[in-house]
Design a protein around this motif. Structure first.
Motif, PDB file in Angstrom:
ATOM      1  N   PRO A 574       0.744  -1.202   0.007  1.00  0.00           N
ATOM      2  CA  PRO A 574      -0.081   0.023  -0.070  1.00  0.00           C
ATOM      3  C   PRO A 574       1.014   1.182  -0.151  1.00  0.00           C
ATOM      4  N   GLN A 575       1.821   1.308   0.656  1.00  0.00           N
ATOM      5  CA  GLN A 575       2.815   2.458   0.430  1.00  0.00           C
ATOM      6  C   GLN A 575       3.093   2.969  -0.774  1.00  0.00           C
ATOM      7  N   ARG A 576       3.232   1.987  -1.748  1.00  0.00           N
ATOM      8  CA  ARG A 576       3.372   2.668  -3.093  1.00  0.00           C
ATOM      9  C   ARG A 576       2.360   3.500  -3.662  1.00  0.00           C
ATOM     10  N   LEU A 577       0.977   3.221  -3.161  1.00  0.00           N
ATOM     11  CA  LEU A 577      -0.091   3.815  -3.794  1.00  0.00           C
ATOM     12  C   LEU A 577      -0.412   5.113  -2.756  1.00  0.00           C
ATOM     13  N   THR A 578      -0.453   5.034  -1.351  1.00  0.00           N
ATOM     14  CA  THR A 578      -0.966   5.760  -0.387  1.00  0.00           C
ATOM     15  C   THR A 578       0.086   6.399   0.329  1.00  0.00           C
ATOM     16  N   GLY A 579       1.281   5.827   0.378  1.00  0.00           N
ATOM     17  CA  GLY A 579       2.440   6.491   1.338  1.00  0.00           C
ATOM     18  C   GLY A 579       2.490   5.665   2.597  1.00  0.00           C
ATOM     19  N   VAL A 580       1.374   5.023   2.908  1.00  0.00           N
ATOM     20  CA  VAL A 580       1.308   4.131   4.152  1.00  0.00           C
ATOM     21  C   VAL A 580       0.890   2.856   3.818  1.00  0.00           C
ATOM     22  N   GLY A 581       1.051   1.967   4.842  1.00  0.00           N
ATOM     23  CA  GLY A 581       0.642   0.752   4.881  1.00  0.00           C
ATOM     24  C   GLY A 581       0.430  -0.001   6.223  1.00  0.00           C
ATOM     25  N   MET A 582      -0.229  -0.979   6.235  1.00  0.00           N
ATOM     26  CA  MET A 582      -0.937  -1.707   7.553  1.00  0.00           C
ATOM     27  C   MET A 582       0.506  -2.085   8.171  1.00  0.00           C
ATOM     28  N   THR A 583       0.438  -1.769   9.614  1.00  0.00           N
ATOM     29  CA  THR A 583       1.594  -1.882  10.582  1.00  0.00           C
ATOM     30  C   THR A 583       1.301  -2.664  11.586  1.00  0.00           C
ATOM     31  N   ALA A 626      -7.799   9.698  17.415  1.00  0.00           N
ATOM     32  CA  ALA A 626      -7.925   9.508  15.899  1.00  0.00           C
ATOM     33  C   ALA A 626      -6.785   8.409  15.586  1.00  0.00           C
ATOM     34  N   ALA A 627      -5.983   7.758  16.089  1.00  0.00           N
ATOM     35  CA  ALA A 627      -5.140   6.741  15.692  1.00  0.00           C
ATOM     36  C   ALA A 627      -5.210   5.574  16.499  1.00  0.00           C
ATOM     37  N   GLY A 628      -6.034   4.571  15.870  1.00  0.00           N
ATOM     38  CA  GLY A 628      -6.447   3.239  16.700  1.00  0.00           C
ATOM     39  C   GLY A 628      -7.215   2.341  15.413  1.00  0.00           C
ATOM     40  N   ASP A 629      -7.585   1.178  16.252  1.00  0.00           N
ATOM     41  CA  ASP A 629      -8.151   0.065  15.451  1.00  0.00           C
ATOM     42  C   ASP A 629      -6.955  -0.418  14.848  1.00  0.00           C
ATOM     43  N   GLU A 630      -6.858  -0.215  13.463  1.00  0.00           N
ATOM     44  CA  GLU A 630      -5.712  -0.637  12.670  1.00  0.00           C
ATOM     45  C   GLU A 630      -5.204   0.460  11.920  1.00  0.00           C
ATOM     46  N   ILE A 631      -3.754   0.470  12.182  1.00  0.00           N
ATOM     47  CA  ILE A 631      -3.131   1.759  11.792  1.00  0.00           C
ATOM     48  C   ILE A 631      -1.945   1.561  10.808  1.00  0.00           C
ATOM     49  N   ASP A 632      -1.677   2.286  10.012  1.00  0.00           N
ATOM     50  CA  ASP A 632      -0.579   2.166   8.903  1.00  0.00           C
ATOM     51  C   ASP A 632       0.857   3.382   9.149  1.00  0.00           C
ATOM     52  N   ARG A 633       1.746   2.567   8.566  1.00  0.00           N
ATOM     53  CA  ARG A 633       2.864   3.836   8.691  1.00  0.00           C
ATOM     54  C   ARG A 633       3.533   3.762   7.387  1.00  0.00           C
ATOM     55  N   ALA A 634       4.546   4.830   7.357  1.00  0.00           N
ATOM     56  CA  ALA A 634       5.319   5.147   5.925  1.00  0.00           C
ATOM     57  C   ALA A 634       6.345   4.249   6.046  1.00  0.00           C
ATOM     58  N   ASP A 635       7.046   3.965   4.754  1.00  0.00           N
ATOM     59  CA  ASP A 635       8.057   3.111   4.850  1.00  0.00           C
ATOM     60  C   ASP A 635       8.635   3.246   3.368  1.00  0.00           C
ATOM     61  N   HIS A 636       9.814   3.867   3.214  1.00  0.00           N
ATOM     62  CA  HIS A 636      10.450   4.138   1.921  1.00  0.00           C
ATOM     63  C   HIS A 636      10.868   2.857   1.294  1.00  0.00           C
ATOM     64  N   VAL A 637      11.170   1.755   2.117  1.00  0.00           N
ATOM     65  CA  VAL A 637      11.672   0.221   1.763  1.00  0.00           C
ATOM     66  C   VAL A 637      10.358  -0.270   0.936  1.00  0.00           C
ATOM     67  N   LEU A 638       9.198   0.134   1.537  1.00  0.00           N
ATOM     68  CA  LEU A 638       8.006  -0.675   0.871  1.00  0.00           C
ATOM     69  C   LEU A 638       7.472   0.298  -0.283  1.00  0.00           C
ATOM     70  N   GLY A 639       7.876   1.357  -0.621  1.00  0.00           N
ATOM     71  CA  GLY A 639       7.250   2.226  -1.529  1.00  0.00           C
ATOM     72  C   GLY A 639       6.769   3.572  -1.324  1.00  0.00           C
ATOM     73  N   THR A 640       6.881   3.949  -0.085  1.00  0.00           N
ATOM     74  CA  THR A 640       6.643   5.507   0.187  1.00  0.00           C
ATOM     75  C   THR A 640       7.507   6.254  -0.478  1.00  0.00           C
TER      76      THR A 640
END
Length: 741
Positions: A574-583, A626-640
């Protein structure tokens, strides 16, 4: 519930019909159309908001009870005489302890070969056991089985030959009269006066029926791969049906290699693209070794279509604005919220000839289907209490779901035989896809009910919008999005097809703007079934945060032939599309965000105009932040993207916020914010032609965005941030410059 129903589609444009199928215990019920503005669970959260809409369907209707009939099977019409009767197949039973017989093959009217705890059984037309082998079948082991019935001799020969062990043939007395003339042949169930019954749980391969009582030599030759072909050719004159289950895994039909060409039709979406008795493990997809994928997995709780009759049809009025609506049906009172009222939701799309709204809200209907009728809140009440750290009572609907398994499971449930559920359909009542549904996970609203916060927020902000669904995006691709300036997601767009990812990528790469206002999005490889478009399919694979694993060799989707699992392992994190992905995920409480140095740059600081503090998102209707339940983070390695702005990071998460299995097993090299523990990031970046992306990385963002101070009515700081971004995304030609730092 005393009244319930479903629609024949998830969305419709003005001028298109929507059919509603209703089951009512009351003699009459009242129906009307309402516009859904905000969800709410009466007595447990704020009240819902809905507005009645004048409609030609408003009125009283006669009630009737309609029943769903779960259980998958294959069937074909025929007109064949059976002087004698033989059934042969390879089977992989997965629930041998069931007291009721489980049908492998049957003729109707006629006989059936079934599995019972006492072994193979020959059933009469009324389901009575005429004979039983007396040899219990092994569970989860391939076994060649056969029953050859000679009515003249009054006996049946049973054969049970495990693939890797010595088998046995036994002769038993059976007086069932002549099998007679059959009008139907079936695999996986038998026919009764009320429908299909005695469903099989497990895999069936190479099923065949014969109009003669085959001898032991023929039965043995049909079991042996070296002699099977020659034996089948020699027995062609007495072959009634010989279904080839290896052909065209995406189809809901199976060809007949016998002389009568009795092609079978799959009912209730049994699982295809599964390994057969000759699977070696050398090939992992049906396309690579079709002969090794010559089986179908049947379940007694499969359901692709409840099959109810239509009670009323709404032709969407030409002047009805795009939005989220529901047919409200009630047996007692216009505004009841108990089990005497149901709200059947659907989306009204924008008229094709209308001036496009600047904002398109994309409701994640595939995620709604993935969780449709999830029964975990009752069935796993104690384990979930441990996850939450406190007891949280389920919605009353959750108890109803446990009492009504015939409405089918979710993609998070297990079939009755313990295998994971791969298909989910909208042609059935979906009780947890309602505006009034309370979710213990968030101590409030989640999924459909929570996504109505978006509608409420846009209405209060006075921003013109249109609504579409995942189903629309998968069907139309980028053309659906190009009509609009900004695409706004729901809170949990987890299930996506490659066509949907391509569409969003093309949209933002050609000047479109994406506001990803959720968490755990763009995650699971998903497909809509080409022959049953009401259903989506997944395979969990062996990666990602999951509740069940795919069986070995069964990670490829039958619908498309592509590998399943999470997009991360298909090179489309997801980082490639949105900048963040499930973490990570956790459900005890939500946390706030803190601004990061990037947010101070004058080129991007406008995101936080009007905020005085570095910390924001400390309030919300879902878990209190605002930050809870399921959260995503940025990661340049994965595509941010390297030129993305990393604007904020959540903090203060408890030990109950657990990193996903992918994060735990992966050395996070080069990750943004590495070493600070699980967290969500707010990210923004530009794309070609003025395209832009803003992502928040949390399911709870939307419920925080909609939050109002209970004393002053003041909107939240998250609302201000969201409005800042939306205004700029609508108005500016180049809303997000590159981060050149």
């Amino acid at each position: 519930m005393k009244i319930t129903g479903y629609a024949d589609r998830m969305s419709a444009a003005p001028g298109e019909p929507v059919e509603f199928r209703i089951s009512s215990e009351a003699a009459t019920y009242h129906a009307d159309l309402v516009k859904l503005v905000r969800g709410g669970a009466p007595g447990r959260t704020h009240p819902p908001i809905e507005h009645p809409v004048p409609s030609p369907v408003t009125g009283d209707y006669p009630g009737r009870v309609q029943r769903a009939h779960a259980g998958s099977y294959v069937t074909a019409a025929c007109d064949l005489a059976f002087p004698a009767w033989t059934a042969t197949a390879w089977i992989f039973p997965t629930r041998t302890g069931v007291a009721t017989p489980q049908t492998v093959l049957a003729t109707a009217p006629g006989l059936a070969l079934a599995v019972t705890p006492e072994g193979l059984a020959l059933l009469g037309g009324d389901g009575a056991v005429l004979a039983v082998s007396g040899i219990a079948l092994p569970e989860r082991e391939w076994c060649y089985v056969a029953a050859a019935y000679d009515p003249a001799a009054g006996e049946v020969v049973f054969v049970q030959q495990p693939r890797d062990r010595t088998g046995r043939a036994v002769r038993r007395a059976a007086d069932g009269g002549a099998p007679g003339r059959a009008a139907e042949v079936l695999a996986g169930a038998r026919r009764t006066d009320t429908g299909a019954a005695d469903h099989f749980n497990g895999k069936i391969a190479r099923p065949a029926l014969y109009t003669a009582a085959l001898g032991k030599a023929d039965l043995a030759n049909l079991a042996d791969p070296a002699t099977r072909g020659a034996a089948a050719h020699r027995l062609a004159d007495v072959t009634a049906v010989a279904w080839d289950l290896s052909a065209d895994q995406a189809a809901l039909t199976v060809p007949d290699r016998g002389p009568h060409a009795l092609a079978g039709a799959c009912a209730n979406l049994p699982t295809r693209a599964v390994t057969g008795p000759n699977w070696t493990g050398a090939a992992l997809s049906p396309a690579a070794a079709p002969a090794e994928y010559d089986a179908i997995h049947f379940h007694d709780d499969d359901l692709s279509d409840a099959g109810w009759d239509t009670d009323l049809t709404l032709t969407v009025p030409a002047d009805l604005p795009s939005g989220v609506y529901a047919l409200r049906v009630t047996t007692g009172g216009q505004d009841a919220y108990g089990d005497g009222t149901d709200r059947i939701p659907f989306v009204v799309r924008e008229r094709p000839d209308a001036e496009p709204a600047p904002v398109l809200v994309l409701l994640p209907t595939w995620t709604y289907l993935a969780y449709a009728n999830w029964r975990t809140y009752v069935e796993e009440l104690e384990p979930r209490t441990a996850v939450y750290g406190e007891p949280r009572l389920p919605d009353p609907v959750d108890y109803d779901l446990v009492r009504h398994p015939e409405y089918g499971p979710s993609l998070y449930d297990f079939h009755t035989d313990g295998t994971g559920v791969a298909f989910s359909s909208y042609l059935r009542p979906i009780w947890n896809m309602r505006p009034t549904y309370f979710t213990p996970t968030t101590k409030g609203l989640r999924h459909f009910a929570a996504d109505l916060y978006l509608i409420w927020w846009l209405e209060r902000q006075g921003i013109p919008y249109a609504v579409a669904t995942d189903h629309d995006l998968d069907a139309e691709g980028a053309a659906l999005l190009r009509r609009h300036r900004v695409l706004v997601t729901g809170s949990h767009p987890e299930y996506m097809s490659s066509r949907m990812l391509d569409a969003v990528d093309a949209f933002t790469g050609d000047g479109g703007r994406l506001m990803y206002l959720g968490g755990n999005g763009f995650y699971w490889v998903t497909a809509r079934h080409p022959a049953a478009p009401q259903a989506i399919e997944i395979r969990r694979g062996a990666g990602g945060r999951r509740v069940w694993d795919s069986e070995p060799g069964e990670e490829y989707l039958a619908s498309t032939g592509e590998p399943g699992g999470v997009w991360r392992y298909r090179g489309r994190a997801p980082q490639r599309l949105t900048g963040v992905g499930m973490t990570a995920q956790g459900f005890d409480k939500a946390s706030p965000y803190r601004r990061l140095p990037d947010s101070r740059d004058p080129a991007i600081a406008w995101v936080f105009d009007g905020l005085r503090e570095d910390v924001f998102g400390a309030t919300g209707y879902g878990l209190g932040g605002a930050a809870g339940d399921e959260i995503d983070r940025a990661d340049h390695v994965l595509g941010t993207p390297r030129d993305a702005w990393i604007l904020a990071r959540s903090f203060g998460h408890s030990a109950k916020i657990i990193a996903t299995i992918d994060e735990q097993e992966r050395a996070i090299s080069g990750a943004v914010g590495g070493g600070v523990g699980p967290h969500a990031n707010v990210v923004a970046f530009g794309r070609p032609g003025g395209g832009a992306v803003f992502s928040v990385g949390s399911i709870c963002w939307v419920s925080s965005m909609a939050y109002e101070d209970p004393e002053t009515g003041a909107p939240s700081d998250v609302s201000r941030i969201t409005r800042n971004v939306l205004d700029r995304f609508i108005a500016e030609d180049e809303p997000v410059p590159p981060n050149c730092a």
